[in-house]
Design a protein around this motif. Structure first.
Motif, PDB file in Angstrom:
ATOM      1  N   VAL A 103       0.855  -1.188   0.000  1.00  0.00           N
ATOM      2  CA  VAL A 103       0.000   0.000   0.000  1.00  0.00           C
ATOM      3  C   VAL A 103       0.892   1.240   0.000  1.00  0.00           C
ATOM      4  N   ASP A 146      -3.724 -10.172   6.536  1.00  0.00           N
ATOM      5  CA  ASP A 146      -4.624 -10.937   5.657  1.00  0.00           C
ATOM      6  C   ASP A 146      -4.616 -10.344   4.256  1.00  0.00           C
ATOM      7  N   ILE A 147      -4.786  -9.049   4.190  1.00  0.00           N
ATOM      8  CA  ILE A 147      -4.874  -8.369   2.894  1.00  0.00           C
ATOM      9  C   ILE A 147      -3.537  -8.405   2.169  1.00  0.00           C
ATOM     10  N   LEU A 148      -2.459  -8.109   2.881  1.00  0.00           N
ATOM     11  CA  LEU A 148      -1.144  -8.098   2.241  1.00  0.00           C
ATOM     12  C   LEU A 148      -0.767  -9.475   1.702  1.00  0.00           C
ATOM     13  N   HIS A 151      -4.509  -6.451   8.534  1.00  0.00           N
ATOM     14  CA  HIS A 151      -3.608  -5.925   7.496  1.00  0.00           C
ATOM     15  C   HIS A 151      -2.848  -7.073   6.837  1.00  0.00           C
ATOM     16  N   THR A 160       3.509  -0.083   4.150  1.00  0.00           N
ATOM     17  CA  THR A 160       3.293  -1.262   4.988  1.00  0.00           C
ATOM     18  C   THR A 160       3.573  -2.532   4.209  1.00  0.00           C
ATOM     19  N   ASN A 161       4.315  -3.433   4.842  1.00  0.00           N
ATOM     20  CA  ASN A 161       4.618  -4.719   4.231  1.00  0.00           C
ATOM     21  C   ASN A 161       4.465  -5.810   5.281  1.00  0.00           C
ATOM     22  N   LEU A 174       5.145  -5.709   9.445  1.00  0.00           N
ATOM     23  CA  LEU A 174       4.079  -5.821  10.442  1.00  0.00           C
ATOM     24  C   LEU A 174       4.494  -6.728  11.592  1.00  0.00           C
ATOM     25  N   SER A 180       1.355   3.596   1.996  1.00  0.00           N
ATOM     26  CA  SER A 180       1.997   3.956   3.269  1.00  0.00           C
ATOM     27  C   SER A 180       3.327   3.242   3.470  1.00  0.00           C
ATOM     28  N   ARG A 217      -5.695  -5.864  14.810  1.00  0.00           N
ATOM     29  CA  ARG A 217      -5.643  -4.834  13.760  1.00  0.00           C
ATOM     30  C   ARG A 217      -4.629  -5.208  12.687  1.00  0.00           C
ATOM     31  N   HIS A 218      -3.437  -5.598  13.129  1.00  0.00           N
ATOM     32  CA  HIS A 218      -2.390  -5.927  12.173  1.00  0.00           C
ATOM     33  C   HIS A 218      -2.607  -7.301  11.528  1.00  0.00           C
TER      34      HIS A 218
END
Length: 165
Positions: free
Chosen positions: A53, A153-155, A151, A57-58, A62, A55, A147-148
């Motif tokens: 994304v 899951d999506i990544l 994230h 984030t990888n 995480l 930002s 929360r992470h």
């Protein structure tokens, strides 16, 4: 981009254990911890550390970040640059970061094993360091890890199509 082969893991159901508040909180935290590790393990290089994304984030970052959060929350270790925790060292492999996270979790659990009163502060190495209650620390780590995990899951799905917990 995901490969044409989609890997679907079977979902793991949330824990149905714990007769006490402490047991229930610990079970949910461990459930989320395992979910995040499962997303990182087996993820291919270099995609595991490639930003998914804008930002930056990888996936590996995480887990590296969560290692620092565990150590800060339960062990009282100071973090001066939280943004930096989202980047795993370039020389660290997936196995290295997973092992570091698991070590932090073991140390955090050792602290929690000694907490008999959730209202009492978690132990801190420095006597003048203000510590949160064990209840707050557990609740915060459930929120942070959950929360992470979302994230992650999506990544992971963006990397290779893998889904499920």
């Amino acid at each position: 981009m995901p490969t044409s082969r989609v890997v679907r893991r079977a979902d793991t159901t949330p824990p149905r254990t714990g007769n006490s508040e402490h047991e229930t909180l610990r079970a949910f935290l461990d459930y989320l911890r395992a979910a995040v590790v499962a997303k990182v393990e087996g993820a291919p290089e270099p995609q595991v550390r490639t930003a998914g994304v804008p930002s930056g984030t990888n996936l590996l970052g995480l887990l590296n970040h969560l290692t620092f959060v565990e150590r800060s929350t339960f062990l009282g270790e100071r973090v001066t640059d939280w943004k930096r925790t989202f980047r795993a060292p370039p020389s660290a492999t997936v196995a290295d970061v997973v092992a570091g996270y698991r070590a932090a979790v073991r140390e955090a659990n050792a602290v929690l094993d000694g907490c008999t009163d959730l209202g009492a502060p978690v132990p801190r190495p420095l006597p003048n360091d203000r510590a949160p209650s064990a209840r707050w620390a557990l609740t915060h780590m459930i929120e942070e890890t959950g929360r992470h995990a979302g994230h992650a899951d999506i990544l992971r799905e963006l990397i290779d199509g893998a889904t499920g917990r």
